[in-house]
Design a protein around this motif. Structure first.
Motif, PDB file in Angstrom:
ATOM      1  N   GLY A 176      37.528  11.485   2.937  1.00  0.00           N
ATOM      2  CA  GLY A 176      38.552  12.452   2.548  1.00  0.00           C
ATOM      3  C   GLY A 176      39.934  11.828   2.530  1.00  0.00           C
ATOM      4  N   LEU A 177      40.198  10.962   3.499  1.00  0.00           N
ATOM      5  CA  LEU A 177      41.486  10.275   3.546  1.00  0.00           C
ATOM      6  C   LEU A 177      41.648   9.346   2.348  1.00  0.00           C
ATOM      7  N   ALA A 178      40.588   8.610   2.011  1.00  0.00           N
ATOM      8  CA  ALA A 178      40.646   7.722   0.848  1.00  0.00           C
ATOM      9  C   ALA A 178      40.885   8.524  -0.432  1.00  0.00           C
ATOM     10  N   GLU A 179      40.242   9.660  -0.539  1.00  0.00           N
ATOM     11  CA  GLU A 179      40.410  10.507  -1.725  1.00  0.00           C
ATOM     12  C   GLU A 179      41.827  11.086  -1.785  1.00  0.00           C
ATOM     13  N   LEU A 180      42.363  11.517  -0.646  1.00  0.00           N
ATOM     14  CA  LEU A 180      43.732  12.036  -0.627  1.00  0.00           C
ATOM     15  C   LEU A 180      44.738  10.944  -0.993  1.00  0.00           C
ATOM     16  N   ASN A 181      44.543   9.745  -0.469  1.00  0.00           N
ATOM     17  CA  ASN A 181      45.443   8.635  -0.820  1.00  0.00           C
ATOM     18  C   ASN A 181      45.351   8.291  -2.301  1.00  0.00           C
ATOM     19  N   ARG A 182      44.140   8.363  -2.859  1.00  0.00           N
ATOM     20  CA  ARG A 182      43.979   8.102  -4.296  1.00  0.00           C
ATOM     21  C   ARG A 182      44.725   9.161  -5.103  1.00  0.00           C
ATOM     22  N   LYS A 183      44.632  10.412  -4.676  1.00  0.00           N
ATOM     23  CA  LYS A 183      45.324  11.484  -5.387  1.00  0.00           C
ATOM     24  C   LYS A 183      46.835  11.337  -5.280  1.00  0.00           C
ATOM     25  N   ILE A 184      47.314  10.853  -4.148  1.00  0.00           N
ATOM     26  CA  ILE A 184      48.754  10.600  -4.024  1.00  0.00           C
ATOM     27  C   ILE A 184      49.167   9.497  -4.987  1.00  0.00           C
ATOM     28  N   ARG A 185      48.384   8.418  -5.054  1.00  0.00           N
ATOM     29  CA  ARG A 185      48.715   7.306  -5.962  1.00  0.00           C
ATOM     30  C   ARG A 185      48.730   7.743  -7.419  1.00  0.00           C
ATOM     31  N   HIS A 186      47.819   8.651  -7.786  1.00  0.00           N
ATOM     32  CA  HIS A 186      47.712   9.095  -9.179  1.00  0.00           C
ATOM     33  C   HIS A 186      48.462  10.394  -9.439  1.00  0.00           C
ATOM     34  N   CYS A 187      49.186  10.901  -8.438  1.00  0.00           N
ATOM     35  CA  CYS A 187      49.986  12.135  -8.547  1.00  0.00           C
ATOM     36  C   CYS A 187      49.132  13.319  -8.983  1.00  0.00           C
ATOM     37  N   GLU A 188      47.950  13.445  -8.397  1.00  0.00           N
ATOM     38  CA  GLU A 188      47.058  14.564  -8.676  1.00  0.00           C
ATOM     39  C   GLU A 188      47.177  15.586  -7.549  1.00  0.00           C
ATOM     40  N   VAL A 189      47.507  16.814  -7.908  1.00  0.00           N
ATOM     41  CA  VAL A 189      47.643  17.869  -6.906  1.00  0.00           C
ATOM     42  C   VAL A 189      46.279  18.523  -6.713  1.00  0.00           C
ATOM     43  N   PRO A 190      45.784  18.576  -5.470  1.00  0.00           N
ATOM     44  CA  PRO A 190      44.475  19.190  -5.240  1.00  0.00           C
ATOM     45  C   PRO A 190      44.524  20.707  -5.474  1.00  0.00           C
ATOM     46  N   SER A 191      43.409  21.269  -5.885  1.00  0.00           N
ATOM     47  CA  SER A 191      43.356  22.710  -6.144  1.00  0.00           C
ATOM     48  C   SER A 191      42.807  23.494  -4.956  1.00  0.00           C
ATOM     49  N   ASP A 192      42.035  22.843  -4.106  1.00  0.00           N
ATOM     50  CA  ASP A 192      41.454  23.498  -2.934  1.00  0.00           C
ATOM     51  C   ASP A 192      42.545  23.717  -1.882  1.00  0.00           C
ATOM     52  N   PRO A 193      42.703  24.937  -1.345  1.00  0.00           N
ATOM     53  CA  PRO A 193      43.759  25.199  -0.350  1.00  0.00           C
ATOM     54  C   PRO A 193      43.640  24.353   0.924  1.00  0.00           C
ATOM     55  N   GLU A 194      42.419  24.103   1.393  1.00  0.00           N
ATOM     56  CA  GLU A 194      42.251  23.261   2.584  1.00  0.00           C
ATOM     57  C   GLU A 194      42.674  21.830   2.299  1.00  0.00           C
ATOM     58  N   GLU A 195      42.321  21.352   1.112  1.00  0.00           N
ATOM     59  CA  GLU A 195      42.706  20.004   0.724  1.00  0.00           C
ATOM     60  C   GLU A 195      44.220  19.918   0.527  1.00  0.00           C
ATOM     61  N   GLN A 196      44.830  20.988   0.015  1.00  0.00           N
ATOM     62  CA  GLN A 196      46.282  21.014  -0.134  1.00  0.00           C
ATOM     63  C   GLN A 196      46.970  20.920   1.219  1.00  0.00           C
ATOM     64  N   GLU A 197      46.446  21.628   2.206  1.00  0.00           N
ATOM     65  CA  GLU A 197      47.046  21.590   3.550  1.00  0.00           C
ATOM     66  C   GLU A 197      46.900  20.199   4.162  1.00  0.00           C
ATOM     67  N   ALA A 198      45.733  19.596   3.990  1.00  0.00           N
ATOM     68  CA  ALA A 198      45.538  18.228   4.482  1.00  0.00           C
ATOM     69  C   ALA A 198      46.485  17.265   3.769  1.00  0.00           C
ATOM     70  N   MET A 199      46.674  17.493   2.460  1.00  0.00           N
ATOM     71  CA  MET A 199      47.590  16.656   1.686  1.00  0.00           C
ATOM     72  C   MET A 199      49.031  16.832   2.187  1.00  0.00           C
ATOM     73  N   ARG A 200      49.427  18.075   2.484  1.00  0.00           N
ATOM     74  CA  ARG A 200      50.782  18.323   3.009  1.00  0.00           C
ATOM     75  C   ARG A 200      51.013  17.537   4.300  1.00  0.00           C
ATOM     76  N   ARG A 201      50.022  17.596   5.205  1.00  0.00           N
ATOM     77  CA  ARG A 201      50.157  16.883   6.475  1.00  0.00           C
ATOM     78  C   ARG A 201      50.210  15.376   6.258  1.00  0.00           C
ATOM     79  N   LEU A 202      49.377  14.874   5.360  1.00  0.00           N
ATOM     80  CA  LEU A 202      49.350  13.435   5.102  1.00  0.00           C
ATOM     81  C   LEU A 202      50.655  12.968   4.463  1.00  0.00           C
ATOM     82  N   VAL A 203      51.166  13.709   3.497  1.00  0.00           N
ATOM     83  CA  VAL A 203      52.422  13.339   2.838  1.00  0.00           C
ATOM     84  C   VAL A 203      53.572  13.394   3.834  1.00  0.00           C
TER      85      VAL A 203
END
Length: 179
Positions: A71-98
């Protein structure tokens, strides 16, 4: 190539194998007179140090995001490619990671002028010693390499800042209610 990059992004074993191969190759070039077993020992030592650093970074990132390694690798990949996740749980994890990325970059930014100054002093010192001894080619190449490396580090830092700020603002826009 995409599959290789994804495998290296997710697998600590793949990263270790790459570091060992690079370490053995660099040791072979730098230490030509030594036995090949010494090259392998140096490569394994470099890999152990590199993997310890990578594992610590991953552990810190997993704790910040509250997710597993994939999940961390996928979130980092999405940050690199500027892809915003659609799943609310994934969005919250992304907020914390960013937020964690930005906090660490801002904290490390306090030491950036000292690091750049130190690198500049080392390059100028080696250049001065080279000119004084009459052997100026290697010191000049080293000084150019250091200048290029410092520019690259600043450029990558700016790029990471821009991506994290973009992701934070995109996640904030995503969380706003639609009227």
């Amino acid at each position: 190539m995409y599959g290789l990059k994804r495998w290296l992004d997710r697998s600590l074993t793949a990263q270790a194998a790459l570091i060992v191969a690079l370490g053995v190759g660099i040791s072979a070039v730098v230490r030509r007179g030594e036995h090949p077993a010494s090259w392998v020992v140096h490569g394994v030592l470099y890999a152990a140090i590199g993997i310890a650093v990578v594992a610590a970074q991953r552990r810190r990132g997993r704790r910040a995001a509250g997710t597993d390694v994939r999940g961390l690798a996928e979130l980092n990949r999405k940050i690199r490619h500027c892809e915003v996740p659609s799943d609310p749980e994934e969005q919250e994890a992304m907020r914390r990671l960013v937020a964690d990325h930005l906090r660490r970059m801002e904290r490390a930014g306090r030491w950036l002028p000292y690091w750049l100054g130190f690198m500049g002093l080392v390059a100028v010192g080696i250049l001065a010693v080279g000119v004084a001894t009459g052997s100026w080619l290697f010191p000049l190449v080293y000084a150019v390499f250091v200048a290029g490396f410092c520019y690259w580090a600043l450029w990558m830092r700016r790029r990471s800042f821009d991506r994290c700020h973009f992701m934070r603002s995109a996640l904030e826009r995503q969380g706003e209610p639609v009227w």
